[in-house]
Design a protein around this motif. Structure first.
Motif, PDB file in Angstrom:
ATOM      1  N   ALA A  40      38.766  85.356  14.163  1.00  0.00           N
ATOM      2  CA  ALA A  40      38.077  86.548  14.576  1.00  0.00           C
ATOM      3  C   ALA A  40      36.601  85.941  14.611  1.00  0.00           C
ATOM      4  O   ALA A  40      35.644  86.562  15.303  1.00  0.00           O
ATOM      5  CB  ALA A  40      38.253  87.380  13.646  1.00  0.00           C
ATOM      6  N   GLY A  41      36.182  85.308  13.587  1.00  0.00           N
ATOM      7  CA  GLY A  41      34.534  84.958  13.441  1.00  0.00           C
ATOM      8  C   GLY A  41      34.287  84.222  14.484  1.00  0.00           C
ATOM      9  O   GLY A  41      33.201  84.470  15.111  1.00  0.00           O
ATOM     10  N   ARG A 151      37.016  73.296   2.506  1.00  0.00           N
ATOM     11  CA  ARG A 151      37.697  72.439   3.528  1.00  0.00           C
ATOM     12  C   ARG A 151      37.591  72.667   5.098  1.00  0.00           C
ATOM     13  O   ARG A 151      37.522  73.752   5.185  1.00  0.00           O
ATOM     14  CB  ARG A 151      39.377  72.719   3.057  1.00  0.00           C
ATOM     15  N   LEU A 152      37.457  71.523   5.758  1.00  0.00           N
ATOM     16  CA  LEU A 152      37.493  71.804   7.112  1.00  0.00           C
ATOM     17  C   LEU A 152      38.608  72.550   7.938  1.00  0.00           C
ATOM     18  O   LEU A 152      39.790  72.353   7.481  1.00  0.00           O
ATOM     19  CB  LEU A 152      37.173  70.250   7.901  1.00  0.00           C
ATOM     20  N   GLN A 153      38.319  73.481   8.934  1.00  0.00           N
ATOM     21  CA  GLN A 153      39.379  74.268   9.405  1.00  0.00           C
ATOM     22  C   GLN A 153      39.122  74.025  10.806  1.00  0.00           C
ATOM     23  O   GLN A 153      38.036  73.484  11.356  1.00  0.00           O
ATOM     24  CB  GLN A 153      39.178  75.728   9.122  1.00  0.00           C
ATOM     25  N   SER A 154      40.137  74.461  11.616  1.00  0.00           N
ATOM     26  CA  SER A 154      40.196  74.426  13.048  1.00  0.00           C
ATOM     27  C   SER A 154      41.298  75.402  13.419  1.00  0.00           C
ATOM     28  O   SER A 154      42.337  75.318  13.868  1.00  0.00           O
ATOM     29  CB  SER A 154      40.614  73.119  13.694  1.00  0.00           C
ATOM     30  N   ALA A 212      30.706  79.001  10.884  1.00  0.00           N
ATOM     31  CA  ALA A 212      31.476  79.370   9.583  1.00  0.00           C
ATOM     32  C   ALA A 212      33.001  78.958   9.650  1.00  0.00           C
ATOM     33  O   ALA A 212      33.530  78.497   8.459  1.00  0.00           O
ATOM     34  CB  ALA A 212      31.219  80.600   9.214  1.00  0.00           C
ATOM     35  N   PRO A 213      33.684  79.538  10.616  1.00  0.00           N
ATOM     36  CA  PRO A 213      35.239  79.207  10.701  1.00  0.00           C
ATOM     37  C   PRO A 213      35.699  77.933  10.421  1.00  0.00           C
ATOM     38  O   PRO A 213      36.560  77.642   9.734  1.00  0.00           O
ATOM     39  CB  PRO A 213      35.311  79.859  11.822  1.00  0.00           C
ATOM     40  N   PHE A 214      34.921  76.853  10.842  1.00  0.00           N
ATOM     41  CA  PHE A 214      35.232  75.415  10.676  1.00  0.00           C
ATOM     42  C   PHE A 214      35.010  74.731   9.241  1.00  0.00           C
ATOM     43  O   PHE A 214      35.665  73.782   8.964  1.00  0.00           O
ATOM     44  CB  PHE A 214      34.513  74.633  11.557  1.00  0.00           C
ATOM     45  N   PRO A 219      33.909  85.857   8.652  1.00  0.00           N
ATOM     46  CA  PRO A 219      32.672  86.368   9.600  1.00  0.00           C
ATOM     47  C   PRO A 219      31.774  87.049   8.669  1.00  0.00           C
ATOM     48  O   PRO A 219      31.761  87.810   7.989  1.00  0.00           O
ATOM     49  CB  PRO A 219      33.454  87.485  10.422  1.00  0.00           C
ATOM     50  N   VAL A 220      30.463  86.937   9.323  1.00  0.00           N
ATOM     51  CA  VAL A 220      29.200  87.228   8.531  1.00  0.00           C
ATOM     52  C   VAL A 220      28.443  87.945   9.699  1.00  0.00           C
ATOM     53  O   VAL A 220      28.548  87.759  10.930  1.00  0.00           O
ATOM     54  CB  VAL A 220      28.456  86.150   7.855  1.00  0.00           C
TER      55      VAL A 220
END
Length: 299
Positions: A40-41, A151-154, A212-214, A219-220
């Motif tokens: 969503a972000g 932690r890194l996200q994808s 931000a999501p990664f 969400p900001v």
């Protein structure tokens, strides 16, 4: 914390970064999974980037009457005031009400004091109160201290699509009204020399949510209320936001996943006082709509 510092350096004013409210409400109510939140972000960041690049943000700002933007500010101020007075201030019964009254008196006495902004003694008093009365509410044995990084996200394509329809679509109107248009109006009210444009706010809003999501960030957005709050409590440059952001980074790196437990230490009545004066600042700025409507500044 890092986003706070970056926006403060970029704008040179106390431009805050805060969670998206509609997204937060939907996540709490619906128990939505973290990957969908990250998606969503990213999706709302892409939407805002397209609106900024196309010039649609500035067109929308020109189409929307000033009274609507001021109405958003006024409504947000009323909402914050009710939250402060009816939930936060009475949350610790008589002791909390007395604490809130003392903090309010300090704020009034030190208002516009450049040498000792009211935020400093209010926060110190809140910390002292927390250490004296709220320490026993924390399970200290469960808290460990150590170095930690996010932690890194994808986010997958499915997460992005699902996040867009579940969370981003309900958020976009609120973001346009409060995070972009109202924030730009308040920023130019308080810092007219900066002449901040809605397109610039759109770009930074988009950049924050695309990055931000990664790193596991929610969400900001920017916010009119946060900007008004920093200003009322003495913030005139980006320094207050840099201090705030640095504090968050230090807490996150040292306490990591246990940080949420520490947030219960800070007394809600003190937060209520901060929110109440923040609300008054927003509502006061919204009062100029009568000048524009009736052309009588003295009235």
């Amino acid at each position: 914390g890092l986003m706070q510092i970056l926006t403060a350096l970029f704008y040179g004013i106390p431009m805050p970064v805060q969670p998206l409210k509609a997204v937060a409400v939907l996540v709490i109510a619906g128990g939505i999974s973290p990957p969908t939140i990250y998606g969503a972000g990213l999706s709302i960041g892409i939407v805002m980037l397209l609106l900024s690049f196309s010039g649609m943000l500035e067109r929308l700002k020109n189409w929307i009457p000033r009274s609507v933007i001021r109405g958003i500010q006024l409504g947000l101020g009323v909402k914050l005031l009710f939250l402060a007075l009816f939930r936060y201030v009475p949350s610790q019964q008589t002791a909390g009400i007395i604490l809130a009254l003392v903090c309010a008196a300090m704020v009034i006495l030190l208002a516009n004091n450049r040498r000792c902004p009211p935020a400093v003694p209010v926060l110190v008093l809140g910390i002292v109160y927390a250490l004296a009365f709220n320490v026993n509410d924390i399970a200290w044995k469960e808290i460990t201290i150590g170095f930690a990084l996010p932690r890194l996200q994808s986010p997958s394509l499915a997460d992005i699509v699902q996040g867009f329809f579940l969370l981003s679509l309900p958020q976009i109107p609120l973001s346009l009204g409060n995070s972009i248009f109202a924030t730009q109006t308040v920023a130019n009210d308080l810092f007219p020399e900066k002449r901040i444009r809605v397109r610039t706010l759109g770009f930074t809003y988009a950049a924050l949510n695309i990055i931000a999501p990664f790193v596991g960030g929610i969400p900001v957005c920017h916010g009119a209320s946060g900007l008004a709050g920093h200003y009322f409590f003495g913030g005139r440059t980006g320094g207050s936001v840099i201090i705030y952001g640095s504090f968050l980074i230090a807490l996150g790196m040292i306490f990591g996943p246990h940080l949420q437990m520490l947030t219960f230490l800070f007394p809600l009545p003190v937060l209520g006082v901060v929110l109440a004066f923040q609300a008054f600042t927003l509502m006061r700025l919204a009062g100029d709509i009568f000048v524009y409507e009736y052309g009588d500044r003295k009235g």
